[in-house]
Motif scaffolding. Structure first.
Motif, mmCIF file in Angstrom:
data_model
loop_
_atom_site.group_PDB
_atom_site.id
_atom_site.type_symbol
_atom_site.label_atom_id
_atom_site.label_comp_id
_atom_site.label_asym_id
_atom_site.label_seq_id
_atom_site.Cartn_x
_atom_site.Cartn_y
_atom_site.Cartn_z
ATOM 1 N N THR A 101 0.819 -1.207 0.000
ATOM 2 C CA THR A 101 0.000 0.000 0.000
ATOM 3 C C THR A 101 0.859 1.266 0.000
ATOM 4 O O THR A 101 0.472 2.279 -0.565
ATOM 5 N N ILE A 102 2.041 1.204 0.599
ATOM 6 C CA ILE A 102 2.886 2.399 0.648
ATOM 7 C C ILE A 102 3.860 2.487 -0.522
ATOM 8 O O ILE A 102 4.634 3.441 -0.614
ATOM 9 N N GLY A 103 3.812 1.529 -1.438
ATOM 10 C CA GLY A 103 4.768 1.477 -2.539
ATOM 11 C C GLY A 103 4.854 2.733 -3.376
ATOM 12 O O GLY A 103 5.947 3.263 -3.620
ATOM 13 N N GLU A 104 3.729 3.239 -3.823
ATOM 14 C CA GLU A 104 3.731 4.429 -4.670
ATOM 15 C C GLU A 104 4.245 5.638 -3.890
ATOM 16 O O GLU A 104 5.050 6.421 -4.389
ATOM 17 N N TRP A 105 3.788 5.790 -2.661
ATOM 18 C CA TRP A 105 4.244 6.903 -1.822
ATOM 19 C C TRP A 105 5.748 6.810 -1.581
ATOM 20 O O TRP A 105 6.463 7.802 -1.671
ATOM 21 N N LEU A 106 6.233 5.607 -1.316
ATOM 22 C CA LEU A 106 7.640 5.406 -0.999
ATOM 23 C C LEU A 106 8.530 5.584 -2.226
ATOM 24 O O LEU A 106 9.607 6.153 -2.140
ATOM 25 N N GLY A 107 8.063 5.090 -3.365
ATOM 26 C CA GLY A 107 8.815 5.237 -4.601
ATOM 27 C C GLY A 107 9.904 4.205 -4.808
ATOM 28 O O GLY A 107 10.235 3.876 -5.940
ATOM 29 N N ASP A 108 10.472 3.664 -3.743
ATOM 30 C CA ASP A 108 11.562 2.693 -3.845
ATOM 31 C C ASP A 108 11.469 1.744 -2.656
ATOM 32 O O ASP A 108 11.757 2.138 -1.516
ATOM 33 N N ALA A 109 11.085 0.506 -2.921
ATOM 34 C CA ALA A 109 10.927 -0.483 -1.846
ATOM 35 C C ALA A 109 12.246 -0.746 -1.125
ATOM 36 O O ALA A 109 12.251 -1.226 0.015
ATOM 37 N N GLY A 110 13.376 -0.411 -1.749
ATOM 38 C CA GLY A 110 14.674 -0.566 -1.113
ATOM 39 C C GLY A 110 14.866 0.341 0.090
ATOM 40 O O GLY A 110 15.821 0.171 0.848
ATOM 41 N N ARG A 111 13.962 1.297 0.277
ATOM 42 C CA ARG A 111 14.037 2.192 1.436
ATOM 43 C C ARG A 111 13.377 1.597 2.675
ATOM 44 O O ARG A 111 13.438 2.196 3.744
ATOM 45 N N ILE A 112 12.763 0.432 2.528
ATOM 46 C CA ILE A 112 12.186 -0.243 3.700
ATOM 47 C C ILE A 112 13.329 -0.836 4.515
ATOM 48 O O ILE A 112 14.116 -1.629 4.014
ATOM 49 N N VAL A 113 13.403 -0.429 5.769
ATOM 50 C CA VAL A 113 14.453 -0.875 6.676
ATOM 51 C C VAL A 113 13.979 -2.076 7.495
ATOM 52 O O VAL A 113 14.740 -2.997 7.768
ATOM 53 N N ASP A 114 12.710 -2.061 7.884
ATOM 54 C CA ASP A 114 12.173 -3.116 8.735
ATOM 55 C C ASP A 114 10.659 -3.158 8.555
ATOM 56 O O ASP A 114 10.032 -2.119 8.307
ATOM 57 N N TYR A 115 10.103 -4.363 8.674
ATOM 58 C CA TYR A 115 8.653 -4.527 8.581
ATOM 59 C C TYR A 115 8.266 -5.700 9.454
ATOM 60 O O TYR A 115 8.851 -6.793 9.344
ATOM 61 N N ALA A 116 7.305 -5.487 10.330
ATOM 62 C CA ALA A 116 6.850 -6.553 11.217
ATOM 63 C C ALA A 116 5.364 -6.398 11.491
ATOM 64 O O ALA A 116 4.833 -5.288 11.503
ATOM 65 N N VAL A 117 4.706 -7.530 11.700
ATOM 66 C CA VAL A 117 3.286 -7.555 12.047
ATOM 67 C C VAL A 117 3.046 -8.678 13.038
ATOM 68 O O VAL A 117 3.848 -9.599 13.173
ATOM 69 N N ASN A 118 1.907 -8.607 13.688
ATOM 70 C CA ASN A 118 1.357 -9.726 14.447
ATOM 71 C C ASN A 118 0.094 -10.152 13.712
ATOM 72 O O ASN A 118 -0.734 -9.302 13.380
ATOM 73 N N PHE A 119 -0.048 -11.435 13.463
ATOM 74 C CA PHE A 119 -1.260 -11.935 12.824
ATOM 75 C C PHE A 119 -2.310 -12.118 13.917
ATOM 76 O O PHE A 119 -2.155 -12.949 14.790
#
Length: 134
Positions: free
Chosen positions: A64-82
């Protein structure tokens, strides 16, 4: 991304999942657990119906944030709880809604908080993406 304010909603979308979506994801991921495509198996193990893959839900949320971010390589960390499953009805499918909001900002990174719901219920808890600021 230089002007970020905590609380700003940076992206929103609703993704419609169908049983075909689940089959396609199973093929791409190699996860052919029958709870993701067979009602009889889902019922036999006590589920309310066929479930979307957790990793599919997690992936569509961060996308969902891909377009806003412009470059997925800028993701440093991603975590969720299911926290809750997404039940995908054979006829009507399932709509998953994602809202991305700025949760924290520092000099080099920003934390984006994702609210991910199905049927008005949160399905991912503490879904947070840390991104490198441009």
């Amino acid at each position: 991304m230089s002007e970020l304010t905590v609380g700003d909603v940076i992206a929103e979308r609703t993704v419609h999942l169908t049983r075909e979506s689940l089959v396609r994801y199973a093929g791409a991921s190699g996860d052919f657990n029958p709870i993701h495509y067979r009602d009889d198996v889902a019922a036999r193990v006590g589920l309310d119906g066929v479930l979307a893959h957790g990793m599919l839900t997690m992936g569509l949320a961060v996308a969902t944030i891909g377009e806003w971010l412009g470059d997925a390589g800028r993701i440093v960390d991603y975590a969720v709880n299911f926290s809750k499953p997404v039940v995908v009805d054979a006829e009507t499918g399932a709509d998953v809604t994602v809202s991305a909001k700025v949760g924290q900002v520092d000099d080099q990174t920003a934390r984006i908080d994702l609210t991910v719901t199905f049927g008005g219920t949160s399905v991912l808890g503490k879904a947070q993406v840390r991104v490198r600021r441009a």
